[in-house]
Design an enzyme around this catalytic site. Structure first.
Site, PDB file in Angstrom:
ATOM      1  N   ASP A  16      -9.718  -0.344  -2.687  1.00 19.44           N
ATOM      2  CA  ASP A  16      -8.927  -1.536  -2.382  1.00 19.44           C
ATOM      3  C   ASP A  16      -8.194  -1.983  -3.642  1.00 19.44           C
ATOM      4  OD1 ASP A  16      -7.873  -3.754  -1.206  1.00 19.44           O
ATOM      5  OD2 ASP A  16      -9.769  -4.807  -0.909  1.00 19.44           O
ATOM      6  N   ASP A 106      -2.737  -1.316   1.140  1.00 20.58           N
ATOM      7  CA  ASP A 106      -3.419  -1.392  -0.147  1.00 20.58           C
ATOM      8  C   ASP A 106      -4.912  -1.087  -0.072  1.00 20.58           C
ATOM      9  OD1 ASP A 106      -4.054  -3.665   1.232  1.00 20.58           O
ATOM     10  OD2 ASP A 106      -3.746  -5.052  -0.430  1.00 20.58           O
ATOM     11  N   GLU A 107      -5.381  -0.521   1.045  1.00 24.28           N
ATOM     12  CA  GLU A 107      -6.799  -0.172   1.111  1.00 24.28           C
ATOM     13  C   GLU A 107      -7.030   0.953   2.109  1.00 24.28           C
ATOM     14  OE1 GLU A 107      -9.580  -2.909   2.967  1.00 24.28           O
ATOM     15  OE2 GLU A 107      -7.910  -4.050   3.825  1.00 24.28           O
TER      16      GLU A 107
END
Length: 401
Positions: A16, A106-107
């Site tokens: 993350d 983003d993860e």
């Protein structure tokens, strides 16, 4: 779609990126490093950890954020830069293991269980991944490692910012039970208050009360789900190539009164975006869901299921307008601060039985033609008259549909 094999070893990574938008801004502008940074204007889209130290959170009102931290630097979002950074990070993910399940830009979850002999233990793989993201993309990333997806995600949250945390096999409950109940997926503010009212503040205390008590407090589905999580039970494997079960978009309206024409224009813009996403992904939808938030922060949803699946803007817009019309009395009484649409019951467009073309544009050729023009000449090349001169808000980057 590929599915990883469930494992008992700690081999699932949750990677993350830390304060993603703000970190990209600090990466690209050295004068922002070490300073409180807010991305966004009216609403906080992201905040650096220096800004979070003052209590700034997303999606806080921008004025409220600046009252907490007057010295914060506010920067306008650069979504193309965030998309480029996300693509570079996901290339590293896929170079690490073929078993990558993206959650957002983003993860992601990564299964590295089959790499021990060639790449070493999961902790070493996680550390090398962090170093590569830092060296090759210039961004900090936190990695949680555990035997399940749920625990890996909790571990990454505990390890933030810019950390790595391994939950060893056999140590799951020792790690999990001292944590506050808010760490569990599905425990929001309302559920947390209910648990606190019954003296339950830690995950261990939740586990001790048992499933029956949780079901009586929270309902069948939520009670059983949270009871399983409190005992670290999560059988979900890492999925690769799984398609979205729904797509959606929403628009914050603020507290200023909005006319029926203003609301309709926003709905038209949302339908335009969602319809284009459907067609680009070669998918069709059968159910339209209207989501609303009111001045008192309460929420309501309305939905309608079509007779047949579609990706046509006019069909989706017709349903959306009927849903809004049905909610008009509620909107008038309570004030509307957010409106959104979701399209669910998605199918691939080649798996749907075709209907007879009773009208000239039964197959949505006009929508497809407009999509191609916008792709070639820009999104403003062709615009509905009702949208001329109206701000349609920001379109944030996301994973492919």
């Amino acid at each position: 779609m590929f599915v990883s094999t469930p494992r008992t070893e700690a081999s699932i990574l949750h990677a993350d990126l830390d304060s993603f938008y703000a970190s990209v801004e600090q990466r690209d502008d050295s004068s922002l490093r070490g300073r409180p940074v807010i991305v966004g204007g009216g609403v906080v889209l992201a905040a650096s950890y220096e800004a979070k130290a003052f209590g700034i959170r997303t999606p806080m009102n921008g004025r409220d954020a600046l009252r907490l931290c007057p010295q914060a630097v506010v920067v306008h979002p650069r979504f193309s830069a965030y998309s480029d950074a996300s693509k570079a990070v996901f290339e590293i993910f896929r170079d690490t293991t073929p078993l990558v399940e993206g959650i957002s830009i983003d993860e992601a979850f990564l299964d590295v269980g089959g790499l021990r002999r060639i790449a070493g233990p999961a902790a070493d793989i996680g550390q090398r991944l962090r170093e590569r993201v830092r060296d090759e993309v210039g961004l900090p990333i936190t990695v949680g490692i555990a035997s399940t997806k749920f625990l890996a995600k909790v571990a990454s949250a505990v390890a933030k910012p810019d950390g790595l945390l391994l939950v060893p096999p056999g140590g799951e409950l020792k790690f999990l039970h001292p944590l506050p109940v808010e760490r569990l997926c599905g425990v929001g503010a309302v559920t947390a208050r209910k648990l606190h009212d019954h003296g339950i503040r830690t995950i261990g205390e939740m586990a001790d009360v048992g499933e029956t008590v949780l079901v009586s407090m929270l309902g069948g589905g939520a009670g059983r789900h949270l009871h399983d999580l409190s005992w670290a039970r999560d059988p979900r494997p890492v999925h690769v190539g799984r398609r979205r079960r729904s797509i959606g978009s929403q628009r914050a309206l603020g507290r200023r009164p909005k006319s029926a024409e203003d609301i309709d224009a926003i709905v038209v813009g949302i339908v335009e975006r969602l319809g284009k996403r459907l067609r680009a992904a070669h998918r069709v939808s059968r159910t339209v869901v209207l989501r609303m938030r009111f001045d008192d922060f309460t929420r309501a949803t309305r939905s309608h299921t079509l007779y047949e699946s579609t990706a046509r803007n006019d069909a989706i817009l017709g349903v959306a307008r009927r849903l809004v019309a049905g909610a008009t009395p509620m909107i008038g009484e309570r004030g509307l601060t957010l409106i959104g649409l979701s399209l669910t019951n998605l199918e691939n467009d080649d798996a749907v039985q075709l209907a007879l073309p009773f009208d000239a544009d039964a197959n949505g050729a006009l929508d497809v033609t407009i999509d191609s023009l916008r792709d070639r000449f820009g999104t403003a090349a062709v615009t509905r008259a009702v949208l001329l001169g109206r701000d349609q808000g920001m379109v944030v980057p996301m994973l492919p549909d």
